[in-house]
Design a protein around this motif. Structure first.
Motif, short mmCIF file in Angstrom:
data_model
loop_
_atom_site.label_atom_id
_atom_site.label_comp_id
_atom_site.label_asym_id
_atom_site.label_seq_id
_atom_site.Cartn_x
_atom_site.Cartn_y
_atom_site.Cartn_z
N LEU A 48 0.84 -1.21 0.00
CA LEU A 48 0.00 0.00 0.00
C LEU A 48 0.87 1.26 0.00
N ILE A 49 1.92 1.25 0.81
CA ILE A 49 2.80 2.42 0.88
C ILE A 49 3.56 2.59 -0.44
N PHE A 50 4.07 1.47 -0.95
CA PHE A 50 4.80 1.52 -2.22
C PHE A 50 3.91 2.06 -3.34
N ARG A 51 2.68 1.56 -3.41
CA ARG A 51 1.76 1.98 -4.49
C ARG A 51 1.32 3.44 -4.32
N THR A 52 1.24 3.88 -3.07
CA THR A 52 0.87 5.28 -2.81
C THR A 52 1.94 6.20 -3.41
N HIS A 53 3.21 5.88 -3.15
CA HIS A 53 4.29 6.72 -3.69
C HIS A 53 4.36 6.60 -5.22
N GLU A 54 4.11 5.40 -5.71
CA GLU A 54 4.11 5.19 -7.17
C GLU A 54 3.04 6.07 -7.84
N LEU A 55 1.88 6.13 -7.21
CA LEU A 55 0.80 6.96 -7.77
C LEU A 55 1.13 8.44 -7.72
#
Ligand code: MLT
Length: 201
Positions: free
Chosen positions: A71-78
């Protein structure tokens, strides 16, 4: 990321960033965006994770139990994608409204939890608390509309109220709309969100 950008007819309006529910895609919320803010530019983004072939924005271990690292990784990716898309399409990244349903509302919530005023306002339809134990950034200039169901089978009322409190404590102005259509996105919700959005300058 797979996405669709449609430039609106009115450049003074914010750009709507659309986050679909599990199993959806970048097109799903286009009709809703047309109802919420006709004339606004829209950016629909498809979640980068697949669960049994169904797109989502982050992995989960079970219903309502999130893979926090992902979730954290995808948040930064977005966030990186949003910055890139703003440069590519020329929309104002300081004038964004998030519109998210279910899993999409959860990632939009996580973006607010990590990046504060990344969105000027957010329409969160059937959201959960994306993460716990974070020190939230200031949400002083952010307005959030939450559409929730008193009888939502996957989100307890207490969880919605917890999200409301977390957002308010960080300074957000939160408007709640409770319905009784389960986890469904209802037309009453869409119309209330549209009226609310009109009041946000
Ligand atoms: C989530 O996984 O984000 C929530 O459980 C909502 C959903 O079913 O997608």
């Amino acid at each position: 990321m797979i996405h669709i950008f449609r430039k609106g007819s009115d450049e003074s309006m914010p750009t709507l960033v659309l986050f679909h529910g599990t199993g959806g895609n970048e097109h799903d919320l286009l009709p809703l965006a047309g109802l919420l803010a006709p004339g606004a530019s829209v950016l629909g983004i498809r979640g980068n994770v697949l669960e049994n072939g169904m797109p989502r924005y982050f992995r989960r271990l079970a219903e309502g139990i999130f893979d926090e690292e992902d979730l954290i990784f995808r948040t930064h990716e977005l966030k990186q994608f949003l910055d890139k898309a703003a440069a590519e399409y020329g929309f104002d990244s300081g004038n964004l409204v998030a519109v998210g349903y279910s899993n999409g509302a959860n990632i939009a919530g996580s973006l607010l939890f990590h990046y504060g005023g990344i969105f000027r306002s957010a329409v969160l339809l059937h959201p959960m608390v994306p993460l716990r134990g974070l020190n939230l950034p200031s949400l002083k200039d952010v307005a959030v509309f939450i559409g929730a169901g008193t009888n939502d089978p996957i989100i307890r009322r207490e969880e919605t109220e917890e999200l409301e409190s977390l957002l308010r404590e960080a300074g957000a102005e939160v408007t709640m709309l409770w319905g009784n259509q389960g986890h469904r996105l209802s037309s009453a919700e869409a119309e209330a969100a549209r009226d609310w959005l009109k009041q946000q300058s």
